[in-house]
Design a protein around this motif. Structure first.
Motif, PDB file in Angstrom:
ATOM      1  N   GLY A   3      17.333  73.517  20.539  1.00 37.49           N
ATOM      2  CA  GLY A   3      18.085  74.657  21.059  1.00 37.49           C
ATOM      3  C   GLY A   3      17.492  75.317  22.284  1.00 37.49           C
ATOM      4  N   TRP A   4      16.427  74.757  22.835  1.00 39.68           N
ATOM      5  CA  TRP A   4      15.804  75.305  24.040  1.00 39.68           C
ATOM      6  C   TRP A   4      15.953  74.320  25.196  1.00 39.68           C
ATOM      7  CZ3 TRP A   4      12.797  79.864  24.866  1.00 39.68           C
ATOM      8  CH2 TRP A   4      12.732  80.711  23.747  1.00 39.68           C
ATOM      9  N   VAL A   5      16.194  74.875  26.381  1.00 44.17           N
ATOM     10  CA  VAL A   5      16.212  74.090  27.619  1.00 44.17           C
ATOM     11  C   VAL A   5      14.881  74.317  28.335  1.00 44.17           C
ATOM     12  CG1 VAL A   5      17.356  73.714  29.836  1.00 44.17           C
ATOM     13  CG2 VAL A   5      18.711  74.328  27.816  1.00 44.17           C
ATOM     14  N   VAL A   6      14.190  73.224  28.675  1.00 46.45           N
ATOM     15  CA  VAL A   6      12.869  73.318  29.301  1.00 46.45           C
ATOM     16  C   VAL A   6      12.883  72.500  30.598  1.00 46.45           C
ATOM     17  CG1 VAL A   6      10.394  73.012  28.994  1.00 46.45           C
ATOM     18  CG2 VAL A   6      11.850  73.432  26.995  1.00 46.45           C
ATOM     19  N   LEU A   7      12.345  73.091  31.657  1.00 45.06           N
ATOM     20  CA  LEU A   7      12.196  72.406  32.934  1.00 45.06           C
ATOM     21  C   LEU A   7      10.739  72.469  33.353  1.00 45.06           C
ATOM     22  CD1 LEU A   7      15.191  73.723  32.912  1.00 45.06           C
ATOM     23  CD2 LEU A   7      15.143  73.287  35.366  1.00 45.06           C
ATOM     24  N   CYS A   8      10.214  71.361  33.842  1.00 44.80           N
ATOM     25  CA  CYS A   8       8.842  71.303  34.350  1.00 44.80           C
ATOM     26  C   CYS A   8       8.873  70.875  35.806  1.00 44.80           C
ATOM     27  CB  CYS A   8       8.004  70.330  33.522  1.00 44.80           C
ATOM     28  SG  CYS A   8       6.301  70.147  34.109  1.00 44.80           S
ATOM     29  N   PHE A   9       8.293  71.700  36.673  1.00 47.21           N
ATOM     30  CA  PHE A   9       8.248  71.440  38.106  1.00 47.21           C
ATOM     31  C   PHE A   9       6.802  71.218  38.555  1.00 47.21           C
ATOM     32  CE2 PHE A   9      11.964  74.070  37.410  1.00 47.21           C
ATOM     33  CZ  PHE A   9      12.913  73.586  38.285  1.00 47.21           C
ATOM     34  N   LYS A  16       9.807  76.395  33.042  1.00 45.67           N
ATOM     35  CA  LYS A  16      10.828  77.366  32.661  1.00 45.67           C
ATOM     36  C   LYS A  16      11.376  76.979  31.294  1.00 45.67           C
ATOM     37  CE  LYS A  16      12.736  78.405  37.253  1.00 45.67           C
ATOM     38  NZ  LYS A  16      14.018  78.430  38.021  1.00 45.67           N
ATOM     39  N   ALA A  17      11.826  77.971  30.532  1.00 42.45           N
ATOM     40  CA  ALA A  17      12.438  77.683  29.235  1.00 42.45           C
ATOM     41  C   ALA A  17      13.357  78.831  28.838  1.00 42.45           C
ATOM     42  CB  ALA A  17      11.365  77.474  28.164  1.00 42.45           C
ATOM     43  N   ALA A  18      14.465  78.467  28.187  1.00 40.98           N
ATOM     44  CA  ALA A  18      15.412  79.471  27.703  1.00 40.98           C
ATOM     45  C   ALA A  18      16.103  78.938  26.458  1.00 40.98           C
ATOM     46  CB  ALA A  18      16.442  79.804  28.769  1.00 40.98           C
TER      47      ALA A  18
END
Length: 319
Positions: free
Chosen positions: A109-115, A68-70
């Motif tokens: 400036g981006w939030v990234v999540l890796c699952f 995910k990224a925003a």
């Protein structure tokens, strides 16, 4: 006692999510560096109402991950949700069936999540009886693992943030004070009791819908998108999920009463919760459209009607 007209919503009508080529070059490079190999295939997420990037990625020599990224600048609300999820998911106890967070990152400036990538798909809608039974069965051990909530899992009480969202029916009743609709007045009275009815020491998902569930190919049910967990009554997630089942034609009262989480709940508490939720969905459905999530308001109107039709039967307003 009316909500906006709720047209039938095509199941799968969801947010308009950016795809892998839409991400900035620097962000794609960063994600590939963190994954450990170039992305070779992408399967964009096809459910939910949050217009953030969310895709299954194949990378390197066959590795897979869900990312995910925003952008904190362009989509601050979504970025905040992803930051909350990054903080909360690693603290969930082992009994909570949610995909593991591998890593998180805040990059330019981006939030990234890796699952971990979980092979599977969201439940079918309208609800399939077998899948519905599997999902509500999975809620019992999840609630047991989260009751009481782990001390290191710091989340707000439901009343800390729902107080601003519950109150719609009181406003409607006040607007018609000269000739109050008796059903609206009853909804307003119930709504006033909703926060007390939903108080508790369990950690609840608080946004449990079919699009936040994955039916694993191996039979495991996975609960995803922990953006709004709160401390409250352990039966809230069951009730929230059954609103959609009730709207799809199932007997919500029978399913709730037969479930371990719902069997001993005071019926007035259930009615109070439904009154609060019906007001929340009604008011939300009347808000302006959300860029990037064009079907959100229609879905909220559908949920408002599902809540209202359920409570109308429970209160004897209709046969």
């Amino acid at each position: 006692m009316t909500a906006p007209a709720a047209p039938l919503v095509p199941h799968g009508a969801t947010a308009l999510r950016p795809e892998w080529p839409d991400l900035p070059d620097f962000l794609r490079t960063h994600i590939e560096e963190r994954l450990g190999g170039p992305v070779t295939a992408v399967a964009n997420q096809g459910s939910g109402f949050t217009p953030g990037f969310a895709s299954r990625l194949v990378y390197g020599k066959g590795g897979t991950a869900f990312v995910k990224a925003a952008s904190s600048e362009d989509s601050p609300v979504i970025a905040d949700c992803y930051q909350a999820e990054a903080r909360i998911v690693p603290r969930l106890p082992d009994g909570v069936p949610t995909p593991r967070v591998r890593w998180t990152s805040e990059h330019e400036g981006w939030v990234v999540l890796c699952f971990d990538d979980v092979p599977g798909q969201p439940p079918a809608r309208p609800w399939d009886a077998t899948e519905l039974a599997r999902v509500i069965t999975a809620l019992t051990p999840m609630a047991e693992a989260l009751t009481p909530g782990p001390p290191d899992l710091v989340v707000p009480a439901l009343g800390d943030w729902l107080a601003d969202d519950f109150g719609y029916w009181r406003q409607v009743a006040s607007a018609g004070a000269d000739a109050p609709d008796p059903q609206v007045a009853e909804l307003a009275t119930l709504e006033d009791q909703a926060l007390d009815a939903l108080a508790g020491d369990s950690v609840v998902h608080c946004d449990l819908r079919d699009d936040n569930v994955i039916m694993g190919d191996d039979g495991q049910v996975w609960i995803c998108d922990w953006n709004w967990p709160s401390r409250g009554a352990p039966w809230l997630d069951l009730l929230s999920l059954l609103i959609s089942a009730r709207g799809d034609g199932y007997d919500g009262d029978a399913l709730f009463a037969a479930h371990p989480l719902g069997a001993d709940v005071d019926p007035e508490a259930v009615d109070a919760a439904l009154a609060g939720l019906s007001g929340y969905f009604t008011r939300s459905s009347l808000e302006p459209a959300v860029p990037g999530s064009p079907h959100l308001r229609t879905h909220q109107a559908w949920y408002a009607q599902a809540c209202l039709s359920w409570i109308a039967v429970r209160r004897g307003w209709v046969g």
